[in-house]
Design a protein around this motif. Structure first.
Motif, PDB file in Angstrom:
ATOM      1  N   GLU A  51       0.810  -1.170  -0.035  1.00 25.15           N
ATOM      2  CA  GLU A  51       0.103  -0.053   0.017  1.00 25.15           C
ATOM      3  C   GLU A  51       0.780   1.191  -0.014  1.00 25.15           C
ATOM      4  O   GLU A  51       0.729   2.144  -0.653  1.00 25.15           O
ATOM      5  N   ALA A  52       2.076   1.061   0.684  1.00 29.99           N
ATOM      6  CA  ALA A  52       3.000   2.528   1.008  1.00 29.99           C
ATOM      7  C   ALA A  52       3.460   2.844  -0.475  1.00 29.99           C
ATOM      8  O   ALA A  52       3.621   3.895  -0.823  1.00 29.99           O
ATOM      9  N   VAL A  53       3.861   1.744  -1.321  1.00 35.15           N
ATOM     10  CA  VAL A  53       4.599   1.941  -2.578  1.00 35.15           C
ATOM     11  C   VAL A  53       3.700   2.083  -3.524  1.00 35.15           C
ATOM     12  O   VAL A  53       3.901   2.288  -4.606  1.00 35.15           O
ATOM     13  N   GLY A  54       2.460   1.719  -3.433  1.00 35.51           N
ATOM     14  CA  GLY A  54       1.189   1.722  -4.522  1.00 35.51           C
ATOM     15  C   GLY A  54       1.343   0.609  -5.324  1.00 35.51           C
ATOM     16  O   GLY A  54       0.823   0.580  -6.408  1.00 35.51           O
ATOM     17  N   LEU A  55       1.428  -0.288  -4.931  1.00 32.09           N
ATOM     18  CA  LEU A  55       1.603  -1.985  -5.600  1.00 32.09           C
ATOM     19  C   LEU A  55       0.405  -2.799  -4.748  1.00 32.09           C
ATOM     20  O   LEU A  55       0.743  -4.013  -5.141  1.00 32.09           O
ATOM     21  N   SER A  56      -0.619  -2.534  -4.361  1.00 32.46           N
ATOM     22  CA  SER A  56      -1.374  -3.269  -3.570  1.00 32.46           C
ATOM     23  C   SER A  56      -2.191  -4.440  -4.495  1.00 32.46           C
ATOM     24  O   SER A  56      -2.713  -5.242  -4.311  1.00 32.46           O
ATOM     25  N   ASP A  57      -2.137  -3.849  -5.950  1.00 33.16           N
ATOM     26  CA  ASP A  57      -2.653  -4.951  -6.927  1.00 33.16           C
ATOM     27  C   ASP A  57      -1.821  -6.196  -7.059  1.00 33.16           C
ATOM     28  O   ASP A  57      -2.313  -6.805  -8.028  1.00 33.16           O
ATOM     29  N   ARG A  58      -0.611  -6.153  -6.454  1.00 29.38           N
ATOM     30  CA  ARG A  58       0.206  -7.286  -6.835  1.00 29.38           C
ATOM     31  C   ARG A  58      -0.274  -8.350  -5.739  1.00 29.38           C
ATOM     32  O   ARG A  58       0.471  -9.524  -5.646  1.00 29.38           O
ATOM     33  N   LEU A  59      -1.182  -8.063  -4.937  1.00 29.46           N
ATOM     34  CA  LEU A  59      -1.775  -9.230  -3.672  1.00 29.46           C
ATOM     35  C   LEU A  59      -2.794  -9.797  -4.552  1.00 29.46           C
ATOM     36  O   LEU A  59      -3.788  -9.341  -4.945  1.00 29.46           O
ATOM     37  N   PHE A  60      -2.868 -11.217  -4.213  1.00 30.80           N
ATOM     38  CA  PHE A  60      -4.083 -12.155  -4.320  1.00 30.80           C
ATOM     39  C   PHE A  60      -4.179 -13.300  -3.321  1.00 30.80           C
ATOM     40  O   PHE A  60      -3.055 -13.674  -2.904  1.00 30.80           O
ATOM     41  N   LEU A  61      -5.154 -13.550  -3.040  1.00 28.02           N
ATOM     42  CA  LEU A  61      -5.545 -14.719  -2.271  1.00 28.02           C
ATOM     43  C   LEU A  61      -5.043 -16.031  -2.740  1.00 28.02           C
ATOM     44  O   LEU A  61      -5.693 -16.190  -3.806  1.00 28.02           O
ATOM     45  N   GLU A  62      -4.706 -16.777  -1.903  1.00 32.57           N
ATOM     46  CA  GLU A  62      -4.615 -18.446  -2.304  1.00 32.57           C
ATOM     47  C   GLU A  62      -5.812 -18.896  -2.636  1.00 32.57           C
ATOM     48  O   GLU A  62      -6.939 -18.852  -2.321  1.00 32.57           O
ATOM     49  N   GLY A  63      -5.599 -19.423  -3.973  1.00 31.48           N
ATOM     50  CA  GLY A  63      -6.720 -20.192  -4.560  1.00 31.48           C
ATOM     51  C   GLY A  63      -7.573 -19.321  -5.705  1.00 31.48           C
ATOM     52  O   GLY A  63      -8.342 -19.932  -6.380  1.00 31.48           O
ATOM     53  N   ALA A  64      -7.162 -18.073  -5.476  1.00 33.76           N
ATOM     54  CA  ALA A  64      -7.839 -17.090  -6.660  1.00 33.76           C
ATOM     55  C   ALA A  64      -7.312 -17.364  -7.983  1.00 33.76           C
ATOM     56  O   ALA A  64      -6.149 -18.118  -8.262  1.00 33.76           O
ATOM     57  N   ASP A  65      -7.934 -17.004  -9.139  1.00 39.41           N
ATOM     58  CA  ASP A  65      -7.689 -17.220 -10.380  1.00 39.41           C
ATOM     59  C   ASP A  65      -6.278 -16.429 -10.618  1.00 39.41           C
ATOM     60  O   ASP A  65      -6.033 -15.097  -9.951  1.00 39.41           O
ATOM     61  N   PHE A  66      -5.082 -16.904 -11.151  1.00 37.43           N
ATOM     62  CA  PHE A  66      -3.959 -16.233 -11.396  1.00 37.43           C
ATOM     63  C   PHE A  66      -4.399 -14.981 -12.350  1.00 37.43           C
ATOM     64  O   PHE A  66      -5.012 -15.028 -13.284  1.00 37.43           O
ATOM     65  N   PRO A  67      -3.660 -13.894 -12.004  1.00 37.31           N
ATOM     66  CA  PRO A  67      -3.792 -12.724 -13.049  1.00 37.31           C
ATOM     67  C   PRO A  67      -3.372 -13.119 -14.452  1.00 37.31           C
ATOM     68  O   PRO A  67      -2.880 -13.960 -14.765  1.00 37.31           O
ATOM     69  N   GLN A  68      -3.924 -12.131 -15.269  1.00 43.29           N
ATOM     70  CA  GLN A  68      -4.041 -12.467 -16.771  1.00 43.29           C
ATOM     71  C   GLN A  68      -2.427 -12.013 -16.979  1.00 43.29           C
ATOM     72  O   GLN A  68      -1.747 -11.186 -16.273  1.00 43.29           O
ATOM     73  N   LYS A  69      -2.019 -12.323 -18.368  1.00 46.22           N
ATOM     74  CA  LYS A  69      -0.479 -12.290 -18.606  1.00 46.22           C
ATOM     75  C   LYS A  69      -0.422 -10.328 -18.880  1.00 46.22           C
ATOM     76  O   LYS A  69       0.574 -10.192 -18.491  1.00 46.22           O
ATOM     77  N   ARG A  70      -1.503  -9.851 -19.302  1.00 45.99           N
ATOM     78  CA  ARG A  70      -1.251  -8.595 -19.098  1.00 45.99           C
ATOM     79  C   ARG A  70      -0.926  -7.882 -18.061  1.00 45.99           C
ATOM     80  O   ARG A  70      -0.552  -6.733 -18.185  1.00 45.99           O
TER      81      ARG A  70
END
Length: 100
Positions: A51-70
């Motif tokens: 959150e401090a460095v502005g990269l919260s979008d790099r977090l995901f929960l175990e078992g969630a769909d893996f992010p898209q290649k893009r």
């Protein structure tokens, strides 16, 4: 420790569930995702850093769909700038605490 850090320095992409893996990925500007376990999704150190460095979008929960290649590349320009500001703030605090 040197071998562990070297793995991050030479990585082309990192998937981690640890705070240190997250921190090294940011510091070495390696594209990454941090996976939070479902049974402990409130890991405050990882969340706080990202959150401090502005990269919260790099977090995901175990078992969630893996992010898209893009979503794999990361623009580190702003996060590194924020990280540098945090370092300067910390150094100023330490200097003040030690030297008054």
């Amino acid at each position: 420790p040197a071998e562990y850090i070297d793995l991050f320095q030479k990585a082309s992409f990192v998937i981690t569930n640890s705070f240190h893996g997250t921190a090294f990925s940011v510091n070495f500007q390696k594209p990454f995702f941090t996976v939070l376990p479902r049974h402990k999704p409130n890991n405050s150190r990882q969340k706080g850093l990202l959150e401090a460095v502005g990269l919260s979008d790099r977090l995901f929960l175990e078992g969630a769909d893996f992010p898209q290649k893009r979503d794999l590349p990361v623009d580190f320009a702003r996060p590194i700038q924020r990280l540098d500001q945090m370092r300067q703030h910390s150094l100023a605090y330490l200097d003040s605490a030690l030297h008054g």
